[in-house]
Design an enzyme around this catalytic site. Structure first.
Site, PDB file in Angstrom:
ATOM      1  N   GLU A 144       0.689  -1.204  -0.063  1.00 52.81           N
ATOM      2  CA  GLU A 144       0.024  -0.086   0.061  1.00 52.81           C
ATOM      3  C   GLU A 144       0.902   1.178  -0.061  1.00 52.81           C
ATOM      4  O   GLU A 144       0.573   2.124  -0.787  1.00 52.81           O
ATOM      5  CB  GLU A 144      -0.872  -0.054   1.326  1.00 52.81           C
ATOM      6  CG  GLU A 144      -2.163  -0.868   1.040  1.00 52.81           C
ATOM      7  CD  GLU A 144      -3.142  -0.511   2.045  1.00 52.81           C
ATOM      8  OE1 GLU A 144      -3.302   0.699   2.877  1.00 52.81           O
ATOM      9  OE2 GLU A 144      -3.911  -1.554   2.709  1.00 52.81           O
ATOM     10  N   SER A 202       5.420 -20.087  -1.786  1.00 55.76           N
ATOM     11  CA  SER A 202       5.332 -21.598  -1.379  1.00 55.76           C
ATOM     12  C   SER A 202       4.743 -22.198  -2.618  1.00 55.76           C
ATOM     13  O   SER A 202       4.150 -21.571  -3.348  1.00 55.76           O
ATOM     14  CB  SER A 202       4.622 -21.884   0.013  1.00 55.76           C
ATOM     15  OG  SER A 202       4.974 -21.174   0.948  1.00 55.76           O
ATOM     16  N   ASP A 225      -4.974  -3.202   6.060  1.00 58.92           N
ATOM     17  CA  ASP A 225      -5.064  -1.785   5.693  1.00 58.92           C
ATOM     18  C   ASP A 225      -4.592  -0.502   6.283  1.00 58.92           C
ATOM     19  O   ASP A 225      -4.655  -0.709   7.737  1.00 58.92           O
ATOM     20  CB  ASP A 225      -6.719  -1.598   5.534  1.00 58.92           C
ATOM     21  CG  ASP A 225      -7.087  -2.033   4.356  1.00 58.92           C
ATOM     22  OD1 ASP A 225      -6.582  -2.365   3.488  1.00 58.92           O
ATOM     23  OD2 ASP A 225      -8.649  -1.839   4.412  1.00 58.92           O
TER      24      ASP A 225
END
Length: 821
Positions: A195, A262, A337
């Protein structure tokens, strides 16, 4: 003169004797902490006799009469082999590294304290079910029994490192295990940094198309289950069998490119040559010595379970029983967030909410620092989460004056029942049982790949935040924390998490790729970890009608780069076999030799070949040239080549070829010119570092796996004993993934790879195999410190049997824990 020489000889001899005595003394003290595996110990911690049988790979096979004693023995075995590692994980999670390492780890402790893992873990203990609480308590008692044994018998403090850093060892608590689990969530979460980077980049690139170039969305509708084989192959075809994060080896704050990767895949009986299900898993984490994974087998009331554990956590996190196998890959769920909170101009102790200004929840936290005065932090929390300092994650570059940044993150739940789910998986017998058990899992979000005797499945597990459809940034960039539409509205129902059970095509799998395409807010994520490896995996899986254990192993160890195959024809389209042959010794001739090598290359990132190094250096230099003028200093944050960006530029998607023109120069540069200049840059770098004999270059010389000790890895002399360095194949975009560091003088070092590999065949479960990247012991004087490292490098495995007689037949020791009368 003769007398002078005699005195010199005496002094030299005396010094040699002193050095020998010092070395002998150090060795004696260090060797005292080597665990004895063949012994009997009476303890109040068990209610019935328990045996820890160490097989010839030093994997403990735990046999007890009840499950609590088995968890006790797991804690004891972890502390025998990995006590120092456990202490460091606990200290890191508590934000107490500076007590022994001083000011150089203060930035780590400061940021960890903001998350308050320890307090959250203490609250979460009560949220676990009764079985998990009992397991946590028994495990802690096992660890503490080993610590008491060390103290009472003067066993070298339990690890050589504890002589160098002689701090007191406090008893292990159940909350310590949960705090370490949250620490692992931190290492596997990258959406916060994503972000911030997107916000910073958007400030420099107002054109949305250019932002979509450098931070591209994963294309397509997602891949999880493959289609039915007959649909792909009709007929009767035949098939062959900025502000930098804390820079310290102990830092859990990893660059976004290293936050998770992975592989896991499974085949149903109709796609298996043996008629039983198959499952393969190789979770990728940062390489260290010892590695993060520790192999163990536990005999529980409902049968044996074997696989990989993390010292400090009482659960087999990936592995199998006789009836069920499970594997993990990072889910890349958008579970973080960043909220920009407005301070009250009249009172900076308050922040704006939808209902007006509200006081922060605050608490003082004292960080003790070795040889320095302690530092007092003020921890602040909002409704959205903890406030993070602007100096971390480069938050100050995107936070307006009069505002602070707070983090919303599912891992910060005080009722995190992820361990309850992990232990319930160990008891599950079928795929449906496992899916039900995983509902309690919170963080870090994972793709859980499952196989029982008949069924395969892939289920995304972990809490998915419920967002408002009107969210300002859809969770892709920091948003205003006081607007109701930006705030989380609880958790999405578990049943809405993507699920693929018994697909028609008979194969499920994940390489951290995009799994679903859903409209926001049911999207799961906009940021995924792979768009390249999945292409190669799909081809390998669909290249055979049926699979075997060996074909799954072959896929795990595959080193062909889809990226190299796709990008080289684009980037070098106008460079191959053009012009006259240049004179020997000229840059032009060196470039022609490099292009000739690459023209005949199949994209295999083999450690013994020169082409992977030329390719990797070329693409790295190319991306640097393309983005430096547009992004300036921010270009340093783009440490790894983004294949989708290169492809967009060289296919001129939405005008992306504009990146090839250097803004500051008068001429208009073409993409062909940039490719040629970048290749010349790469060859200059290679020549300075490895010489200009291109044909004799080895990718493995640059791509060394760095299993380095997190504390002693840089210590003079000691580093030669504690670090494990290996030439390795693979690369950033191969199934046998060896993620490169991307920075520093050695940008191609392999720093992030599959620390564990396991392949399970349920037609014959005891033919299953596994391996870890270093060894079981964390003691560098132990023969089990690095005994698996060369097997791992060569792509070899050890048996994964639940047969107790096989474990006993080749046992290197048996520890008997007896109830104390």
């Amino acid at each position: 003169m003769g007398q002078f020489v005699q005195w010199l000889l005496r002094i030299a001899g005396g010094m040699v004797v002193i050095v020998v005595l010092i070395v002998a003394g150090v060795y004696f003290l260090a060797s005292r902490s080597l665990p004895q595996y063949d012994k009997t110990l009476s303890t109040v911690g068990v209610v019935a006799p328990v045996e820890i049988v160490r097989d010839n790979a030093n994997v403990p096979h735990i046999f007890g009469e009840n499950d609590q004693d088995a968890f006790f023995a797991l804690g004891y075995a972890h502390a025998q082999d990995r006590l120092w590692q456990m202490m460091m994980l606990r200290r890191t999670a508590q934000g107490r590294l500076s007590e022994i390492f001083g000011n150089r780890t203060l930035s780590i402790d400061s940021l960890i304290r903001r998350f308050d893992f320890t307090t959250l873990a203490r609250h979460s203990v009560a949220a676990q079910d009764a079985r998990t609480q009992a397991a946590l308590k028994a495990y802690a008692n096992g660890v503490n029994t080993r610590i008491d044994e060390i103290n009472q018998n003067s066993l070298g403090r339990g690890a050589p490192e504890l002589f160098l850093f002689p701090s007191a060892i406090s008893p292990w608590q159940p909350a310590d295990s949960l705090a370490i689990q949250k620490l692992m969530a931190l290492q596997l979460s990258g959406h916060l940094e994503e972000e911030v980077l997107r916000a910073r980049t958007s400030l420099l690139l107002p054109d949305e198309k250019r932002l979509a170039d450098i931070l591209p969305d994963a294309p397509g509708s997602g891949v999880a289950a493959l289609p039915e084989y007959a649909e792909l192959v009709p007929g009767n075809a035949r098939f062959a069998a900025t502000t930098p994060l804390p820079d310290h080896p102990l830092s859990p704050f990893k660059h976004r490119a290293l936050t998770g990767a992975s592989n896991a895949w499974a085949a149903a009986p109709n796609r298996s040559a043996s008629g039983g299900t198959l499952l393969a898993n190789d979770p990728h984490l940062g390489l260290t010595a010892p590695g993060i994974w520790y192999l163990a087998r536990m005999e529980l009331a409902n049968g044996g379970v074997i696989g990989a554990t993390i010292p400090g956590i009482p659960a087999i996190l990936t592995g199998r029983s006789n009836s069920l196998g499970w594997g993990l890959t990072s889910g890349y769920v958008d579970d973080q967030d960043l909220f920009i909170e407005e301070l009250n101009p009249a009172n900076p102790e308050e922040y704006r909410t939808p209902d007006g200004f509200k006081r922060f929840v605050t608490r003082k936290s004292i960080v003790n620092i070795a040889d320095e005065a302690p530092v007092t932090l003020t921890l602040r929390w909002t409704d959205n989460g903890p406030v993070l300092p602007g100096a971390h994650y480069s938050l100050n570059t995107i936070t307006p004056e009069g505002h602070v940044a707070a983090l919303g993150w599912t891992a910060l739940s005080p009722r995190d029942t992820s361990l309850t789910a992990a232990i319930a998986l160990m008891y599950a017998q079928t795929v449906p049982d496992a899916i039900v058990a995983a509902e309690d899992y919170i963080s870090p979000a994972q793709n859980l790949t499952l196989a029982d005797s008949n069924t395969i499945a892939l289920k995304v597990v972990g809490a998915v935040p419920r967002r408002n459809a009107a969210h300002q940034s859809k969770g892709r960039m920091p948003s205003l924390g006081w607007l109701p539409e930006n705030r989380w509205q609880g958790r999405m129902p578990y049943m809405s998490n993507p699920s693929f059970v018994s697909p028609k095509g008979g194969i499920v799998g994940n390489t951290n790729n995009k799994t679903v395409e859903r409209p926001f807010p049911a999207h799961v994520s906009f940021h995924w970890g792979d768009s390249q490896r999945i292409q190669r995996w799909t081809r390998l899986m669909q290249g055979r009608q049926v699979h075997t254990r060996d074909s799954f192993i072959e896929a795990q160890l595959d080193t062909v780069s889809f990226s190299a195959r796709a990008l080289l024809p684009l980037v070098g389209a106008d460079l191959w076999f053009t012009g006259e042959t240049a004179a020997d010794g000229t840059p032009e001739r060196l470039r022609q030799r490099a292009l000739t090598l690459l023209a005949d290359w199949n994209g295999e990132m083999n450690e013994h070949m020169p082409e992977p190094l030329i390719y990797a250096a070329w693409l790295r230099a190319l991306q640097d040239r393309l983005i430096q003028d547009e992004l300036g200093p921010l270009s340093e944050e783009y440490t790894h080549v983004e294949p989708l960006f290169i492809e967009r530029v060289y296919r001129d998607v939405d005008g992306a070829s504009v990146w090839c023109d250097v803004i500051q120069s008068a001429p208009k540069e073409t993409c062909t010119m940039m490719a040629q200049l970048a290749l010349d840059d790469a060859l200059v770098w290679i020549s300075e570092r490895y010489g200009d004999q291109l044909e004799s270059l080895r990718w493995g010389d640059a791509h060394q796996a760095t299993h380095d000790h997190t504390v002693l890895g840089d210590a003079p002399v000691l580093r030669y004993f504690v670090n494990i360095r290996q030439s390795t194949s693979g690369g950033d975009n191969t199934l046998q993934r060896g993620k490169t560091s991307g920075t520093g003088p050695d940008p191609f070092q392999n720093v992030h790879a599959a620390g564990y590999r396991g392949v399970y065949d349920f037609s014959d479960p005891d033919s299953s195999v596994f391996i870890i990247s270093t060894g079981q012991s964390g003691h560098f004087l132990s023969r089990y410190y690095d005994d698996m490292a060369q097997l791992w490098r060569r792509g070899e495995y050890v048996p994964m049997s639940l047969d107790p007689e096989l474990a006993r037949a080749a046992a290197v020791g048996v520890t008997r824990l007896l109830p104390k009368e």
